[in-house]
Scaffold this active site. Structure first.
Site, short mmCIF file in Angstrom:
data_model
loop_
_atom_site.label_atom_id
_atom_site.label_comp_id
_atom_site.label_asym_id
_atom_site.label_seq_id
_atom_site.Cartn_x
_atom_site.Cartn_y
_atom_site.Cartn_z
N ASP A 85 6.45 -0.86 12.90
CA ASP A 85 7.67 -1.01 13.71
C ASP A 85 8.84 -0.17 13.22
OD1 ASP A 85 6.49 -4.28 13.92
OD2 ASP A 85 6.71 -2.93 15.64
N HIS A 116 4.47 -6.17 5.08
CA HIS A 116 3.32 -6.50 5.94
C HIS A 116 2.42 -7.49 5.21
CE1 HIS A 116 -0.15 -6.02 8.59
NE2 HIS A 116 0.71 -5.52 9.46
C1 SDX Z 1 3.75 -6.57 12.81
O1 SDX Z 1 -0.21 -9.01 10.99
C2 SDX Z 1 -0.20 -7.85 11.65
O2 SDX Z 1 -1.13 -7.09 11.63
C3 SDX Z 1 1.11 -7.56 12.43
C4 SDX Z 1 1.24 -6.16 13.01
C5 SDX Z 1 0.24 -5.93 14.14
O3 SDX Z 1 -0.07 -4.75 14.40
O4 SDX Z 1 -0.12 -6.92 14.83
O5 SDX Z 1 1.05 -5.19 11.99
C6 SDX Z 1 2.63 -5.95 13.63
O6 SDX Z 1 4.10 -7.69 13.06
C7 SDX Z 1 4.34 -5.79 11.67
C8 SDX Z 1 5.42 -6.60 10.87
C9 SDX Z 1 6.74 -6.54 11.63
N1 SDX Z 1 7.74 -7.43 11.01
C10 SDX Z 1 8.78 -6.95 10.28
O7 SDX Z 1 8.96 -5.76 10.05
C11 SDX Z 1 9.77 -8.02 9.81
C12 SDX Z 1 10.18 -7.75 8.37
N2 SDX Z 1 9.04 -8.05 7.50
C13 SDX Z 1 8.97 -9.35 6.84
O8 SDX Z 1 9.60 -10.38 7.51
C14 SDX Z 1 7.60 -9.65 6.23
O9 SDX Z 1 7.29 -8.57 5.47
C15 SDX Z 1 6.42 -9.97 7.15
C16 SDX Z 1 6.75 -11.04 8.11
C17 SDX Z 1 5.99 -8.76 7.89
C18 SDX Z 1 5.26 -10.41 6.24
O10 SDX Z 1 5.62 -11.63 5.69
P1 SDX Z 1 4.69 -12.34 4.56
O11 SDX Z 1 3.37 -11.68 4.45
O12 SDX Z 1 4.73 -13.81 4.83
O13 SDX Z 1 5.43 -11.99 3.23
P2 SDX Z 1 6.61 -12.84 2.58
O14 SDX Z 1 7.69 -13.11 3.60
O15 SDX Z 1 6.00 -13.99 1.84
O16 SDX Z 1 7.22 -11.77 1.53
C19 SDX Z 1 6.70 -11.63 0.21
C20 SDX Z 1 7.92 -11.23 -0.65
C21 SDX Z 1 9.06 -12.25 -0.59
O17 SDX Z 1 9.80 -12.13 -1.78
P3 SDX Z 1 9.45 -13.15 -3.05
O18 SDX Z 1 9.38 -14.55 -2.46
O19 SDX Z 1 8.11 -12.65 -3.57
O20 SDX Z 1 10.60 -12.94 -4.00
O21 SDX Z 1 8.47 -9.98 -0.17
C22 SDX Z 1 9.79 -10.23 0.33
C23 SDX Z 1 9.92 -11.72 0.54
O22 SDX Z 1 11.27 -12.13 0.38
N3 SDX Z 1 9.90 -9.47 1.62
C24 SDX Z 1 10.98 -8.81 2.02
C25 SDX Z 1 10.63 -8.24 3.25
N4 SDX Z 1 9.37 -8.57 3.57
C26 SDX Z 1 8.93 -9.35 2.55
N5 SDX Z 1 12.20 -8.63 1.45
C27 SDX Z 1 13.08 -7.88 2.16
N6 SDX Z 1 12.82 -7.28 3.36
C28 SDX Z 1 11.60 -7.46 3.94
N7 SDX Z 1 11.33 -6.89 5.11
#
Ligand code: SDX
Length: 428
Positions: A368, A311
């Site tokens: 989710d 998140h």
């Molecule tokens: C919602 O914003 C809100 O409030 C949203 C929400 C709401 O109520 O409106 O809460 C609802 O959208 C919840 C999120 C639902 N999405 C998912 O579950 C999809 C999976 N999650 C990821 O795609 C990700 O965590 C996000 C999109 C939720 C957040 O992305 P960010 O903040 O841009 O973080 P990032 O992609 O830069 O990740 C930081 C690190 C990275 O690794 P490094 O570059 O540091 O090596 O964490 C890793 C990412 O690769 N990472 C994951 C991961 N999520 C982040 N690695 C594996 N699996 C994951 N799910």
């Protein structure tokens, strides 16, 4: 919170120039640097892809402490609201800033009932929409079409608020149920005056002339809680889209329609559907091998992400996920059901919580991760999960949209950029 003592000014030194930028503080000790004069004073802009460090407004609506896993709507904790309130009262709270008294509750409830039907001409939209259309596409189309059927509510002014809120909340729920009826070739089921908001939603989805369906109280109670959990989440992607569209002067229905499209994405609200599809793939393709899936999610050469994990704001367990996890178990127990996907989800969660890759990045289950499993236990089909999220989020989007229009500093949203393309050249 950041250790900035009681400073009221931040100093930024660029070359020989030092500019003083005011520091602003919120009611929960959040600290912001006001950069509204930055470009004028320095010629510089900030650079912050995804707005990770950028605040777009001050807001009285929702507070999130991502480090502590706290979520409050207008000061009320999400656990209290989910346990003690009806969704329509939380919708009223988000929009009006206080919970309704008995009289206001009755008036709001009767507005919802009076506006729950869809214009007959609008109902015929469904006759020609493809059966296989994703319900989020239908919902977005219905939302923006409301402005053609009810143009009198296009004003952004504070009056008519209850009409706007109840018309959208009620008609979008009816449109969502209609899109489900349509997708399975069933006749449209009209709303009923003698059912609550959640009972009506379930009845419109599952009643047919050949079954004596009655909304299960367990499911109605779970749906009420789920809608409350989704009701608002401050400046998330879809709320920011609703405000961005509204900032141009577009009407509320067009803004909500855009928000529905933003929510549809798998990185946002669409994740609840993708969690189920991921779990089903793990069983079918990976034979339930969680270790293999965890390694795949950590592999930078693989675009796979664990859906429902991570998140932008929560760097701790999403408080909504805790409620949803317990609710999922309660619904299955009370309905005497078992779901292998729930066991797999728990195994996956344990692996995430024990793995340094995830813990070092503060990646935990988000809202989710368990909500889709709860909808599934209630018999709601997977492609309706994000629609359920959208219906829950409508009051939050409206509250944010109204607050933006009342903001004295409100302006059309228009971010800047750093250009890195070709400098001037002649056509050869
Ligand atoms: C919602 O914003 C809100 O409030 C949203 C929400 C709401 O109520 O409106 O809460 C609802 O959208 C919840 C999120 C639902 N999405 C998912 O579950 C999809 C999976 N999650 C990821 O795609 C990700 O965590 C996000 C999109 C939720 C957040 O992305 P960010 O903040 O841009 O973080 P990032 O992609 O830069 O990740 C930081 C690190 C990275 O690794 P490094 O570059 O540091 O090596 O964490 C890793 C990412 O690769 N990472 C994951 C991961 N999520 C982040 N690695 C594996 N699996 C994951 N799910």
């Amino acid at each position: 919170m950041p250790d900035v003592n009681n400073e009221d000014v931040a100093e930024l030194k660029i070359g020989e120039k030092t500019v003083k930028l005011p520091i602003i503080r919120g009611s929960e000790a959040e600290v912001g640097i006001d950069i509204r004069t930055l470009r004028k004073e320095t010629g510089c802009i900030t650079y912050d892809p995804g707005f990770v460090n950028t605040g777009c407004c001050k807001s009285d609506i929702t507070f999130i402490d991502g480090e502590e896993g706290i979520l409050r709507y207008r000061g009320y904790d999400i656990n209290d609201l989910a346990d003690k309130c009806q969704f329509i009262d939380v919708a009223y709270l988000l929009v009006h800033g206080k919970l309704p008294n008995k009289k206001k509750h009755q008036a709001f409830s009767s507005h919802l009932n009076n506006h729950s039907m869809i214009h007959e001409d609008m109902r015929h939209f469904f006759d020609n929409y493809p059966d296989h259309a994703h319900p989020m596409a239908t919902l977005s189309a219905m939302a923006v079409s409301l402005s053609s059927f009810y143009p009198e509510l296009e004003s952004s002014r504070k009056e008519n608020v209850d009409f706007k809120v109840t018309r959208l909340l009620s008609k979008m729920r009816t449109a969502a149920a209609f899109s489900y009826n349509k997708s399975i070739g069933h006749p449209i089921v009209q709303p009923r005056h003698d059912l609550t908001y959640c009972e009506n939603f379930l009845n419109m989805m599952f009643w047919t002339p050949v079954n004596d369906y009655k909304p299960d109280p367990v499911c109605a109670k779970a749906l009420n809680k789920l809608l409350i959990l989704h009701a608002d989440h401050e400046q998330n992607c879809s709320a920011s889209v609703v405000k961005m569209v509204g900032s141009s002067g577009a009407n509320l229905y067009a803004s909500i329609s855009a928000g529905i499209c933003a929510l549809w994405g798998p990185l946002h609200g669409g994740a609840n559907q993708h969690v189920i599809e991921m779990l089903e793939r793990i069983i079918k393709k990976d034979k339930g091998d969680v270790k293999k899936v965890i390694e795949r999610a950590k592999d930078k050469n693989n675009s796979f992400r664990l859906m429902g994990v991570g998140h932008r704001v929560y760097k701790s367990y999403d408080p909504r996920a805790k409620v949803a996890k317990q609710m999922c178990k309660d619904v299955l127990d009370q309905m005497g059901l078992k779901d292998p996907l729930v066991d797999l989800a728990q195994e996956l969660e344990e692996a995430v919580m024990a793995d340094d890759y995830f813990q070092s990045r503060s990646l935990y289950p988000n809202i989710d991760f368990y909500t889709g499993l709860t909808y599934r236990a209630m018999g709601i089909p997977t492609d309706m999960f994000t629609v359920m999220f959208a219906i829950g989020r409508i009051p939050g989007w409206i509250a944010q949209w109204l607050e933006m229009h009342e903001d004295p500093h409100g302006r059309i949203g228009r971010p800047r950029q750093i250009y890195t393309g070709p400098t001037q050249r002649e056509i050869g």
